[in-house]
Write a protein that holds these residues in place. Structure first.
Motif, PDB file in Angstrom:
ATOM      1  N   ASP A  24      -3.407  -2.087  10.320  1.00  0.00           N
ATOM      2  CA  ASP A  24      -4.538  -1.160  10.245  1.00  0.00           C
ATOM      3  C   ASP A  24      -5.825  -1.873   9.834  1.00  0.00           C
ATOM      4  OD1 ASP A  24      -6.260   0.944   9.941  1.00  0.00           O
ATOM      5  OD2 ASP A  24      -5.212   1.846   8.244  1.00  0.00           O
ATOM      6  N   PRO A  25      -6.656  -2.295  10.794  1.00  0.00           N
ATOM      7  CA  PRO A  25      -7.893  -2.977  10.442  1.00  0.00           C
ATOM      8  C   PRO A  25      -9.054  -2.040  10.114  1.00  0.00           C
ATOM      9  CG  PRO A  25      -7.637  -2.975  12.809  1.00  0.00           C
ATOM     10  CD  PRO A  25      -6.402  -2.318  12.239  1.00  0.00           C
ATOM     11  N   HIS A  26      -8.949  -0.756  10.490  1.00  0.00           N
ATOM     12  CA  HIS A  26     -10.100   0.146  10.427  1.00  0.00           C
ATOM     13  C   HIS A  26      -9.967   1.280   9.410  1.00  0.00           C
ATOM     14  CE1 HIS A  26     -11.280  -1.987  13.993  1.00  0.00           C
ATOM     15  NE2 HIS A  26     -10.267  -1.514  14.690  1.00  0.00           N
ATOM     16  N   GLY A  27      -8.862   1.354   8.695  1.00  0.00           N
ATOM     17  CA  GLY A  27      -8.663   2.482   7.795  1.00  0.00           C
ATOM     18  C   GLY A  27      -8.167   3.728   8.493  1.00  0.00           C
ATOM     19  N   ASP A  28      -7.544   3.555   9.663  1.00  0.00           N
ATOM     20  CA  ASP A  28      -7.016   4.709  10.398  1.00  0.00           C
ATOM     21  C   ASP A  28      -5.817   5.331   9.694  1.00  0.00           C
ATOM     22  OD1 ASP A  28      -8.833   4.620  12.570  1.00  0.00           O
ATOM     23  OD2 ASP A  28      -7.741   2.912  13.391  1.00  0.00           O
ATOM     24  N   GLY A  29      -5.244   4.615   8.714  1.00  0.00           N
ATOM     25  CA  GLY A  29      -4.117   5.155   7.987  1.00  0.00           C
ATOM     26  C   GLY A  29      -4.427   6.428   7.233  1.00  0.00           C
ATOM     27  N   TRP A  30      -5.701   6.714   7.021  1.00  0.00           N
ATOM     28  CA  TRP A  30      -6.084   7.965   6.366  1.00  0.00           C
ATOM     29  C   TRP A  30      -5.900   9.176   7.275  1.00  0.00           C
ATOM     30  CZ3 TRP A  30      -6.909   8.078   1.272  1.00  0.00           C
ATOM     31  CH2 TRP A  30      -7.166   6.860   0.634  1.00  0.00           C
ATOM     32  N   GLU A  31      -5.672   8.948   8.560  1.00  0.00           N
ATOM     33  CA  GLU A  31      -5.450  10.035   9.510  1.00  0.00           C
ATOM     34  C   GLU A  31      -3.951  10.196   9.759  1.00  0.00           C
ATOM     35  OE1 GLU A  31      -7.603  12.089  10.638  1.00  0.00           O
ATOM     36  OE2 GLU A  31      -9.369  11.076   9.805  1.00  0.00           O
ATOM     37  N   PRO A  32      -3.355  11.337   9.375  1.00  0.00           N
ATOM     38  CA  PRO A  32      -1.905  11.536   9.534  1.00  0.00           C
ATOM     39  C   PRO A  32      -1.402  11.303  10.954  1.00  0.00           C
ATOM     40  CG  PRO A  32      -2.832  13.253   8.148  1.00  0.00           C
ATOM     41  CD  PRO A  32      -3.995  12.489   8.702  1.00  0.00           C
ATOM     42  N   ALA A  33      -2.190  11.705  11.943  1.00  0.00           N
ATOM     43  CA  ALA A  33      -1.741  11.561  13.330  1.00  0.00           C
ATOM     44  C   ALA A  33      -1.602  10.097  13.716  1.00  0.00           C
ATOM     45  CB  ALA A  33      -2.727  12.264  14.269  1.00  0.00           C
ATOM     46  N   TRP A  34      -2.374   9.239  13.091  1.00  0.00           N
ATOM     47  CA  TRP A  34      -2.299   7.810  13.389  1.00  0.00           C
ATOM     48  C   TRP A  34      -1.190   7.139  12.582  1.00  0.00           C
ATOM     49  CZ3 TRP A  34      -2.482   3.126  10.952  1.00  0.00           C
ATOM     50  CH2 TRP A  34      -2.720   1.996  11.738  1.00  0.00           C
ATOM     51  N   CYS A  35      -1.144   7.414  11.284  1.00  0.00           N
ATOM     52  CA  CYS A  35      -0.225   6.663  10.423  1.00  0.00           C
ATOM     53  C   CYS A  35       1.209   7.189  10.477  1.00  0.00           C
ATOM     54  CB  CYS A  35      -0.723   6.661   8.983  1.00  0.00           C
ATOM     55  SG  CYS A  35      -0.650   8.249   8.148  1.00  0.00           S
ATOM     56  N   HIS A  94       0.792  -1.232   0.000  1.00  0.00           N
ATOM     57  CA  HIS A  94       0.000   0.000   0.000  1.00  0.00           C
ATOM     58  C   HIS A  94       0.821   1.277   0.000  1.00  0.00           C
ATOM     59  CE1 HIS A  94       1.047   0.316   4.248  1.00  0.00           C
ATOM     60  NE2 HIS A  94       0.707  -0.958   4.383  1.00  0.00           N
ATOM     61  N   THR A  95       0.123   2.377  -0.199  1.00  0.00           N
ATOM     62  CA  THR A  95       0.720   3.705  -0.091  1.00  0.00           C
ATOM     63  C   THR A  95       0.808   4.094   1.384  1.00  0.00           C
ATOM     64  OG1 THR A  95      -1.369   4.936  -0.135  1.00  0.00           O
ATOM     65  CG2 THR A  95      -0.417   4.299  -2.267  1.00  0.00           C
ATOM     66  N   ALA A  96       1.088   5.371   1.638  1.00  0.00           N
ATOM     67  CA  ALA A  96       1.241   5.855   3.009  1.00  0.00           C
ATOM     68  C   ALA A  96      -0.042   5.744   3.827  1.00  0.00           C
ATOM     69  CB  ALA A  96       1.714   7.306   2.997  1.00  0.00           C
TER      70      ALA A  96
END
Length: 215
Positions: free
Chosen positions: A156-167, A124-126
Motif C-alpha cells: 500500500d503506497p498511497h494509504g488505500d488501506g483506510w478504504e475497506p473495499a480496498w484493504c 501495522h493494523t488492518a
C-alpha cells in the motif's frame, strides 16, 4: 465524505534540537530532495515517510489532528536533543508483493554514532502502513536508539488501506489457510530490516498491533 490526510497537509514541525511541535494543518513534514543518509550525520536530516507525499495517513482530518497533537506533545520526543530521519523503504517479497514501508532512526541527542543499532519492525493494523500513529511510535522508538521499520504487508503506497473495499480482499488472503503467507511475509520484512547496514542483525524485535499482532 473521504478525507485524505497526507504529509502535504499535516504540520508536524521538527525544530532545532528535534523539539517536536504540532501546528495548523497547512505544511509538510518531508523533503522532496531527501537523500540517503548514514548515521554519521554527513547529510542533512530528512523526513519523508513515503514515496507518495499525498498518501492518506488517518481516517479523517479530525483523527489526524488528534494524533498530531498527541505526537507533538509526546514528552519523550520533546526532551530528545537529536534529529529524526525517515525515508521510504520499498522492497519486494519473494512472491512478488511490493512492500512500501518506512525506515526511521535518529541522530544526535547522545545516541551512539557510527555503529549498527538494534532494529525494531512494526507491523501495522488492518488499515496498513500509511498511519500517523505508526509514524509517531517509530519516532519515539528511534529517539531511544533503535532503527525502526514500519512494515507493509498489504502493498500500500498511497494509504488505500483506510478504504475497506480496498484493504478487505488484501487482508483476506491471510486468513484461514493463508496464515503461513502472513508469517512468511512478516519474516521477510524482518529480514529486510536486518539487512540494512544501519542495523545490528543480532538484535531485532517485532511488534504488531491488531492485524499485525496475528503475524
Amino acid at each position: 465524505t473521504t478525507v485524505r490526510m497526507s504529509d502535504r497537509t499535516l504540520t508536524l514541525l521538527l525544530a532545532t534540537g528535534a523539539t517536536f511541535a504540532c501546528a495548523s494543518l497547512v505544511a509538510r513534514v518531508r523533503s522532496r530532495a531527501a537523500r540517503r543518509l548514514t548515521m554519521s550525520g554527513a547529510a542533512e536530516p530528512a523526513v519523508r515517510w513515503a514515496l507518495d507525499d499525498d498518501a492518506r495517513t488517518a481516517a479523517s482530518a479530525d483523527q489526524a489532528h488528534i494524533l498530531a497533537q498527541a505526537w507533538g506533545s509526546d514528552p519523550e520526543i520533546g526532551v530528545f536533543g537529536g534529529t529524526l530521519c525517515a525515508v521510504p523503504f520499498v522492497r519486494t517479497t519473494t512472491d512478488g508483493l511490493v512492500m512500501h514501508g518506512s525506515l526511521a532512526y535518529c541522530n544526535g541527542g547522545g545516541l551512539r554514532e557510527g555503529s549498527p543499532r538494534p532494529g525494531v519492525c512494526l507491523v501495522h493494523t488492518a488499515v496498513g502502513p500509511q498511519d500517523l500513529y505508526l509514524r509517531w511510535r517509530a519516532h519515539a522508538l528511534a529517539t531511544r536508539g533503535y532503527v525502526v521499520l514500519i512494515a507493509d504487508l498489504l502493498g500500500d503506497p498511497h494509504g488505500d488501506g483506510w478504504e475497506p473495499a480496498w484493504c478487505g480482499p488484501r487482508r483476506e488472503v491471510y486468513t484461514g489457510e493463508g496464515r503461513p503467507l502472513l508469517q512468511r511475509r512478516t519474516r521477510e520484512a524482518l529480514q529486510q530490516l536486518a539487512e540494512s547496514p544501519l542495523v545490528d542483525a543480532s538484535r531485532l524485535a517485532l511488534v504488531g498491533w491488531c492485524f499485525g499482532g496475528r503475524a
